[in-house]
Design a protein around this motif. Structure first.
Motif, PDB file in Angstrom:
ATOM      1  N   ILE A  17       0.780  -1.295   0.049  1.00  0.00           N
ATOM      2  CA  ILE A  17       0.524  -0.256  -0.182  1.00  0.00           C
ATOM      3  C   ILE A  17       0.920   0.917   0.104  1.00  0.00           C
ATOM      4  O   ILE A  17       1.336   1.673   1.066  1.00  0.00           O
ATOM      5  CB  ILE A  17      -0.972  -0.078   1.223  1.00  0.00           C
ATOM      6  N   THR A 129       5.129  -5.389   2.299  1.00  0.00           N
ATOM      7  CA  THR A 129       2.957  -5.965   1.830  1.00  0.00           C
ATOM      8  C   THR A 129       3.110  -4.989   3.404  1.00  0.00           C
ATOM      9  O   THR A 129       3.515  -5.800   4.150  1.00  0.00           O
ATOM     10  CB  THR A 129       3.038  -6.790   1.068  1.00  0.00           C
ATOM     11  N   LEU A 182      -7.312   1.232   3.541  1.00  0.00           N
ATOM     12  CA  LEU A 182      -7.589   0.066   3.829  1.00  0.00           C
ATOM     13  C   LEU A 182      -8.775  -0.191   5.082  1.00  0.00           C
ATOM     14  O   LEU A 182      -8.615  -0.078   5.763  1.00  0.00           O
ATOM     15  CB  LEU A 182      -6.660  -1.052   4.171  1.00  0.00           C
ATOM     16  N   ASP A 195     -11.752  -5.502   0.362  1.00  0.00           N
ATOM     17  CA  ASP A 195     -10.986  -4.004   1.377  1.00  0.00           C
ATOM     18  C   ASP A 195     -12.125  -3.533   0.772  1.00  0.00           C
ATOM     19  O   ASP A 195     -12.544  -3.633   0.352  1.00  0.00           O
ATOM     20  CB  ASP A 195      -9.590  -3.578   0.288  1.00  0.00           C
ATOM     21  N   ASN A 199     -10.170   1.419  -2.441  1.00  0.00           N
ATOM     22  CA  ASN A 199      -9.460   1.599  -2.904  1.00  0.00           C
ATOM     23  C   ASN A 199      -8.598   0.028  -3.562  1.00  0.00           C
ATOM     24  O   ASN A 199      -7.795   0.479  -3.782  1.00  0.00           O
ATOM     25  CB  ASN A 199      -8.455   1.690  -1.856  1.00  0.00           C
ATOM     26  N   ASN A 201      -7.293  -2.405  -2.034  1.00  0.00           N
ATOM     27  CA  ASN A 201      -6.023  -4.092  -1.333  1.00  0.00           C
ATOM     28  C   ASN A 201      -6.461  -4.757  -0.728  1.00  0.00           C
ATOM     29  O   ASN A 201      -6.477  -4.846   0.293  1.00  0.00           O
ATOM     30  CB  ASN A 201      -5.696  -2.833  -0.517  1.00  0.00           C
TER      31      ASN A 201
END
Length: 255
Positions: A17, A129, A182, A195, A199, A201
């Motif tokens: 992210i 990550t 997130l 998510d 976004n 994610n």
């Protein structure tokens, strides 16, 4: 639902992210508990012991928060984390001292921290990550516990009042949604873990299975004003003392 982790490699990985990289204001929140005080459960963006941002409930009975960019540091308080709790880390890189830069809350209550080293002024920039579950630190004990309601905000420093709202059950979706990068309720039973922040994610699941959601909150959405939060009386306490509480909430963003 929540996610159950019970092996050394079980995790949910939300990818790199990038919004976190170099950020000077980050808030991270999750609900979690460990099966035993000697287990470990983490939620972080971890590249190395000197390049990381996040939280870990460690096997020594302490709960840690860390923002490291070149040196290993942390802020910690004693907590076995073996019953459900809401843990929040608030990072403000513009703070003059450790106590201004790194704060930890449990169930909306600020904790008195013991600091090691000097908290960095900004999150590290890495290709690491964001991950929840087993902790990547070499030699860490196996993950064995549960987690739900994972959330990360970038570009905001929560006030004590906002921390209290989260600690008492407000959905992360209802608090500063413009800064939310997130939100994974951990409702999924398969991979990917969605998510809900908008976004994309989404998390790749390795081994973590579905389990019961923590006994905390039911959110009901109203729309009288975007910054209004009406808190109903708490219901009877739950078996672990957390207590199912019902809140009536609209999105909020305190000035």
């Amino acid at each position: 639902m929540a996610r159950l982790f019970n092996a050394s490699t079980e995790e949910v990985d939300f990818g790199d992210i990038n919004a976190i990289d170099g950020a000077t204001q980050v808030c991270m929140s999750w609900r979690m508990k460990k099966a035993s005080s000697t287990n470990v459960l983490g939620f972080d963006k971890w590249s190395s012991t000197t390049s990381r941002i996040g939280m870990v409930a460690y096997s020594n009975g302490n709960f840690y928060g860390f923002i490291d960019d070149g040196a290993a540091t942390n802020g910690a308080f004693t907590d076995a984390a073996t019953t459900w709790g809401q843990f929040l880390m608030v990072f403000d890189g513009g703070g003059a001292a450790n106590a201004d830069r790194l704060k930890l809350y449990k169930d909306g209550v600020a904790k008195t921290l013991t600091y090691s080293g000097t908290t960095a002024a900004a999150a590290p920039t890495t290709a690491a990550t964001v991950q929840a579950g087993f902790w990547r630190e070499a030699g860490a004990a196996a993950a064995d516990g549960e987690a739900a309601e994972l959330a990360i905000w970038v570009g905001v420093v929560f006030s004590a009042q906002e921390a209290l709202l989260l600690g008492n059950g407000l959905s992360p979706l209802a608090l500063r949604p413009d800064k939310l990068v997130l939100y994974a309720p951990m409702f999924g039973t398969t991979s990917p873990e969605p998510d809900w922040s908008g976004n994309a994610n989404h998390g790749t699941v390795t081994g973590a299975t579905a389990t019961d959601h923590p006994p905390k909150v039911t959110a009901v959405w109203l729309a009288p004003h975007p910054r209004l939060v009406q808190v109903a009386a708490a219901a009877a306490a739950g078996a672990d003392g957390g207590g199912p509480r019902t809140f009536f909430a609209a999105p909020v963003g305190f000035p």
